[in-house]
Enzyme design. Structure first.
Site, PDB file in Angstrom:
ATOM      1  N   THR A  29      -0.293  11.482  -0.573  1.00  0.00           N
ATOM      2  CA  THR A  29      -1.342  12.204  -1.286  1.00  0.00           C
ATOM      3  C   THR A  29      -1.764  13.424  -0.483  1.00  0.00           C
ATOM      4  O   THR A  29      -2.066  14.474  -1.037  1.00  0.00           O
ATOM      5  CB  THR A  29      -2.546  11.288  -1.542  1.00  0.00           C
ATOM      6  N   ALA A  30      -1.793  13.279   0.843  1.00  0.00           N
ATOM      7  CA  ALA A  30      -2.178  14.402   1.691  1.00  0.00           C
ATOM      8  C   ALA A  30      -1.268  15.605   1.436  1.00  0.00           C
ATOM      9  O   ALA A  30      -1.739  16.739   1.264  1.00  0.00           O
ATOM     10  CB  ALA A  30      -2.106  13.985   3.160  1.00  0.00           C
ATOM     11  N   HIS A  41      -6.603   9.964   8.090  1.00  0.00           N
ATOM     12  CA  HIS A  41      -7.224   8.834   8.780  1.00  0.00           C
ATOM     13  C   HIS A  41      -8.177   9.289   9.884  1.00  0.00           C
ATOM     14  O   HIS A  41      -8.967  10.200   9.707  1.00  0.00           O
ATOM     15  CB  HIS A  41      -6.160   7.880   9.314  1.00  0.00           C
ATOM     16  N   LYS A  49       0.858  -1.185   0.000  1.00  0.00           N
ATOM     17  CA  LYS A  49       0.000   0.000   0.000  1.00  0.00           C
ATOM     18  C   LYS A  49       0.893   1.233   0.000  1.00  0.00           C
ATOM     19  O   LYS A  49       1.780   1.361   0.843  1.00  0.00           O
ATOM     20  CB  LYS A  49      -0.864  -0.025   1.274  1.00  0.00           C
ATOM     21  N   ILE A  50       0.662   2.123  -0.954  1.00  0.00           N
ATOM     22  CA  ILE A  50       1.412   3.369  -1.021  1.00  0.00           C
ATOM     23  C   ILE A  50       0.451   4.527  -1.261  1.00  0.00           C
ATOM     24  O   ILE A  50      -0.734   4.325  -1.542  1.00  0.00           O
ATOM     25  CB  ILE A  50       2.484   3.344  -2.136  1.00  0.00           C
ATOM     26  N   SER A  51       0.962   5.731  -1.172  1.00  0.00           N
ATOM     27  CA  SER A  51       0.179   6.910  -1.529  1.00  0.00           C
ATOM     28  C   SER A  51       0.047   7.003  -3.049  1.00  0.00           C
ATOM     29  O   SER A  51       0.999   6.692  -3.779  1.00  0.00           O
ATOM     30  CB  SER A  51       0.872   8.182  -1.023  1.00  0.00           C
TER      31      SER A  51
END
Length: 276
Positions: A108-109, A152, A53-55
């Protein structure tokens, strides 16, 4: 098969059945639980896990080695990152020249924040400091930094730290584009059987939806002292139709984010053919 994903409830909920050998035909897994900043760097290192899992913001650096899978990730509506402050001013202008904590330079944030700030923070921010997302709100609360970019479950808990909302970047993105917010991607090495891996992950998600009670102990054991109510709210928000299938809107959101960021020189230009 080696796999790396975060200990966050949405990931442990999705992968519970796969991790515990409940999906027929799937291999046993060697699991690494890691913060998104770590998995982003693992993917770019050249010797990362088979699946991780990555951005979405990290995709341009890894797409030649890793393929984006159409399921298992995190996109949605009303689930974007927040900019928080403990100060007396709670608008974009108050961030000019300030020190801002972010969860990863390739998250992404942070990419959304940079796109938003270029339009909304006159004079630009000052310094950005990378720290694990669960340390950001305490650092804002105690004044170690001026503001924080959080992800989150923080959207459910930030008021308990006495913090104030400066901007909801998800709302900004949705109003600006009409598309869902692309947050976390599941990628797998292109040398593997991508169709099979997609089927295993999608099967794990469907199992979780059909038997939610079976994953509770596993999810809570990794939930970093979250309450059951916050944990369930986290799952409800981040595990949705796009987790099962990105679809046209999901791929459109990813392309819009990365193309806009590339146009501003924030990420390398991607080859659209590598997205699917």
């Amino acid at each position: 098969m080696n796999i790396a994903f975060s200990p966050c409830p949405n990931d442990t909920f999705v992968f519970h059945a796969l991790v515990h050998g409940l999906i027929p035909g799937a291999p046993s897994l060697d699991v690494t639980y890691a913060d998104i900043d770590i998995t982003n760097h693992l993917a770019a290192s050249g010797n990362g896990p088979d699946v991780l899992k990555i951005s979405y913001a990290a995709l341009p650096w890894v797409l030649e080695e890793y393929a984006l899978l159409p399921c298992g990730g995190a996109l949605g509506h009303g689930c974007g990152p927040l900019v928080l402050s403990a100060g007396e001013q709670y608008d974009a202008a108050s961030l000019t020249g300030k020190r801002i904590a972010v969860p990863s330079e390739r998250s992404t944030a942070y990419l959304l924040f940079r796109l938003w700030a270029s339009q909304n923070v006159p004079g630009g921010i000052g310094e950005t400091i990378v720290m694990p997302f669960d340390e950001i709100m305490p650092a804002v609360e105690n004044g170690a930094i001026d503001a924080g970019l959080v992800i989150h479950e923080a959207r459910f808990t930030y008021s308990s730290y006495g913090l104030h909302l400066v901007a909801d970047l998800g709302s900004w993105w949705e109003q600006d584009t009409g598309l869902p917010i692309p947050l976390g991607a599941i990628v797998a090495r292109r040398s593997l059987d991508l169709e099979a891996i997609t089927g295993w992950i999608r099967g794990s998600l469907k199992y979780a939806w059909a038997h939610p009670e079976e994953s509770t102990e596993y999810v809570m054991s990794h939930a970093q002292e979250m309450s059951p109510d916050v944990t369930q709210a986290h799952i409800n928000l981040y595990v949705n139709e796009y987790t099962e299938n990105l679809g046209a809107d999901g791929y459109g959101a990813i392309s819009a984010l990365l193309n806009r960021a590339a146009a501003e020189g924030l990420v390398p230009q991607i080859d659209p053919a590598l997205l699917k």
